[in-house]
Design a protein around this motif. Structure first.
Motif, mmCIF file in Angstrom:
data_model
loop_
_atom_site.group_PDB
_atom_site.id
_atom_site.type_symbol
_atom_site.label_atom_id
_atom_site.label_comp_id
_atom_site.label_asym_id
_atom_site.label_seq_id
_atom_site.Cartn_x
_atom_site.Cartn_y
_atom_site.Cartn_z
ATOM 1 N N ASP A 67 0.886 -1.283 0.024
ATOM 2 C CA ASP A 67 0.015 0.131 -0.095
ATOM 3 C C ASP A 67 0.762 1.221 -0.070
ATOM 4 O O ASP A 67 0.515 2.121 -0.775
ATOM 5 C CB ASP A 67 -0.859 -0.006 1.281
ATOM 6 N N SER A 68 1.996 1.218 0.807
ATOM 7 C CA SER A 68 2.658 2.448 0.960
ATOM 8 C C SER A 68 3.735 2.712 -0.098
ATOM 9 O O SER A 68 4.460 1.840 -0.648
ATOM 10 C CB SER A 68 3.552 2.098 2.204
ATOM 11 N N SER A 69 3.738 4.001 -0.710
ATOM 12 C CA SER A 69 4.752 4.411 -1.662
ATOM 13 C C SER A 69 6.200 4.294 -1.288
ATOM 14 O O SER A 69 6.876 3.920 -2.048
ATOM 15 C CB SER A 69 4.129 5.634 -2.187
ATOM 16 N N ARG A 70 6.255 4.351 0.054
ATOM 17 C CA ARG A 70 7.495 4.276 0.533
ATOM 18 C C ARG A 70 8.253 3.028 0.624
ATOM 19 O O ARG A 70 9.435 2.652 0.096
ATOM 20 C CB ARG A 70 7.903 5.014 2.069
ATOM 21 N N VAL A 71 7.218 2.071 0.972
ATOM 22 C CA VAL A 71 7.708 0.658 0.945
ATOM 23 C C VAL A 71 7.810 0.326 -0.547
ATOM 24 O O VAL A 71 8.819 -0.588 -0.993
ATOM 25 C CB VAL A 71 6.472 -0.212 1.637
ATOM 26 N N LYS A 72 7.150 0.591 -1.467
ATOM 27 C CA LYS A 72 7.189 0.397 -2.718
ATOM 28 C C LYS A 72 8.573 0.854 -3.389
ATOM 29 O O LYS A 72 9.201 0.179 -4.055
ATOM 30 C CB LYS A 72 6.048 0.888 -3.878
ATOM 31 N N ASN A 121 -0.266 -3.770 4.004
ATOM 32 C CA ASN A 121 -0.006 -2.562 5.088
ATOM 33 C C ASN A 121 1.472 -2.533 5.601
ATOM 34 O O ASN A 121 1.809 -2.098 6.745
ATOM 35 C CB ASN A 121 -1.053 -2.354 6.009
ATOM 36 N N ASP A 129 5.321 -2.334 6.430
ATOM 37 C CA ASP A 129 6.199 -1.217 6.713
ATOM 38 C C ASP A 129 7.558 -1.379 6.295
ATOM 39 O O ASP A 129 7.938 -2.520 6.273
ATOM 40 C CB ASP A 129 6.137 -0.509 8.309
ATOM 41 N N GLU A 130 8.303 -0.298 6.436
ATOM 42 C CA GLU A 130 9.806 -0.384 5.698
ATOM 43 C C GLU A 130 10.620 -1.408 6.762
ATOM 44 O O GLU A 130 11.275 -2.143 6.232
ATOM 45 C CB GLU A 130 10.501 0.814 5.895
#
Length: 151
Positions: A32-37, A90, A92-93
């Motif tokens: 979901d997260s652009s940072r994780v992507k 969902n 996270d990093e």
């Protein structure tokens, strides 16, 4: 997985990096997260680069080293582990980094175990050099990942 020759083991480790690349691509599609992507994309590139580097090493390594025989070097089904690994959308990093370090440390341990079982100092030193380079790259990757938090 059982290995008899060093060439088989190195080829397997190289292909494990491709399995990790596929895993990160699959996780990227579900994240979901652009940072994780962004992080997963970076990890995919890193795995492809590591695979290509190992393949070049194998192509240029002396046959007397690659043809070294071993007894009882076994390892888990890494491809299966990567194929069955799931993280929630969902994620996270921190979860992604933790997963990456776990997988990469398993491969490092395999190469270290092989080095300790090597019949000559030359082969042991060669494999330990590979471990040192991998650990240095891992350290840089972690630092780069932590810098992403600053963006």
């Amino acid at each position: 997985m059982r290995f008899q020759q060093l060439s088989e083991l190195l080829d397997y480790v190289a292909n494990c990096h491709l399995d990790m690349e596929k895993l990160y691509k699959r996780l990227d599609n579900n994240a979901d997260s652009s940072r994780v992507k962004m992080m997963l994309d970076y990890f995919q590139q890193h795995q492809r680069h590591t695979y290509e580097t190992l393949e070049r090493y194998i192509e240029g390594a002396p046959l007397r080293i690659l043809n070294t025989w071993y007894k009882d070097i076994t390892f888990e089904d890494f491809s299966k582990r990567c194929a069955e690994t799931m993280l929630p959308a969902n994620m996270d990093e921190e979860a992604v980094l933790e997963l990456h370090l776990d997988l990469e440390n398993r491969l490092i341990a395999l190469v270290e175990k092989t080095a300790m079982s090597s019949p000559t100092e030359e082969i042991k030193n060669t494999l330990m050099d590979l471990v040192r380079v991998t650990k240095t790259q891992q350290h840089r990757l972690v630092l780069s990942t932590l810098r992403m938090d600053d963006i």
